[in-house]
Write a protein that holds these residues in place. Sequence first.
Motif, short mmCIF file in Angstrom:
data_model
loop_
_atom_site.label_atom_id
_atom_site.label_comp_id
_atom_site.label_asym_id
_atom_site.label_seq_id
_atom_site.Cartn_x
_atom_site.Cartn_y
_atom_site.Cartn_z
N LEU A 1 54.56 63.27 59.55
CA LEU A 1 54.41 64.16 58.40
C LEU A 1 53.53 63.53 57.33
CD1 LEU A 1 58.11 65.41 58.04
CD2 LEU A 1 56.14 66.80 58.75
N ARG B 1 55.13 65.95 47.75
CA ARG B 1 54.50 67.23 48.10
C ARG B 1 54.89 68.37 47.16
NH1 ARG B 1 51.90 69.73 49.96
NH2 ARG B 1 52.48 70.74 51.89
N ASP C 1 61.29 70.27 54.77
CA ASP C 1 60.68 71.48 55.32
C ASP C 1 61.14 72.75 54.63
OD1 ASP C 1 63.23 71.24 56.30
OD2 ASP C 1 62.74 71.57 58.39
N TYR D 1 62.65 61.52 53.64
CA TYR D 1 62.36 62.94 53.44
C TYR D 1 62.38 63.29 51.96
CZ TYR D 1 62.90 63.64 58.47
OH TYR D 1 62.76 63.59 59.84
N GLU E 1 58.49 75.28 51.39
CA GLU E 1 57.85 76.59 51.48
C GLU E 1 58.86 77.70 51.17
OE1 GLU E 1 55.19 79.28 54.62
OE2 GLU E 1 55.84 77.26 55.16
N ASP F 1 49.97 65.02 56.04
CA ASP F 1 49.79 65.43 54.65
C ASP F 1 49.05 64.41 53.80
OD1 ASP F 1 51.18 67.69 55.34
OD2 ASP F 1 53.09 67.02 54.52
N HIS G 1 59.06 60.97 62.95
CA HIS G 1 58.80 62.26 62.32
C HIS G 1 58.20 62.09 60.93
CE1 HIS G 1 60.38 66.37 60.80
NE2 HIS G 1 59.23 66.53 61.40
#
Length: 216
Positions: A69, A21, A181, A14, A184, A73, A65
């Motif tokens: 992701l 990102r 996550d 992650y 944002e 992306d 997961h």
Amino acid sequence: MNRIDFWFDPVSPYAYLAFERLPEALVGLSYEVRYRPLVFGALLKHFGQKGPAEIEPKRQWTFRHVHWLAARDEVELQTPAVHPFNSLALSRLAWACAKEGATPNRHVCEMILRHAWRGGGSDAADPQRVEALTERLAPPVDPGGEAAKQRLRDSTEAALAAGVFGVPTLGVAGKLFWGFDALEMVAGCLRGDPWFTGGDWEREGAPRPGVRRAGS
């Protein structure tokens, strides 16, 4: 200019995804990032937790997961041959590449994270691979020396003092945002979303009574 502290350990997929990102998630915003490698295992020990890979159903979910992701992306990702792997050498290498009084730059962190997560499924902690990466990065101090080790310890202790409990964690103006996550949410905070200043942030983070498990 807004300052972001990016706390991470190369062992975390992650953290890798969040690193990749981050520029897109914060496009149009003025910010600088201080990348701060730490020892994830020390956070787990401090808070009495197990890592995701230590709980088999959670390990299965984690890798399903993160690969979903990554595919969504369009981020390249290959699971290392061994996971969890010992990431100390990589984190020390990052700090060994940093100038005195500074944090590792994005190029160094990118090389290290991609070594782990774009290695074609190889062992990220393989001594020969780590040695080759070290030669490419050419750190000014010995990654295995006391100075690099102390900087990693200091970073981990500073993270714990700040309230960091997992990776990746992004720190913005005294607020901590955990997980891929949360990007944002970080962007919203940097844009001045009133939710962060109108009392919601403080109210929802306030202690409240609740049932406790026996022995906790």
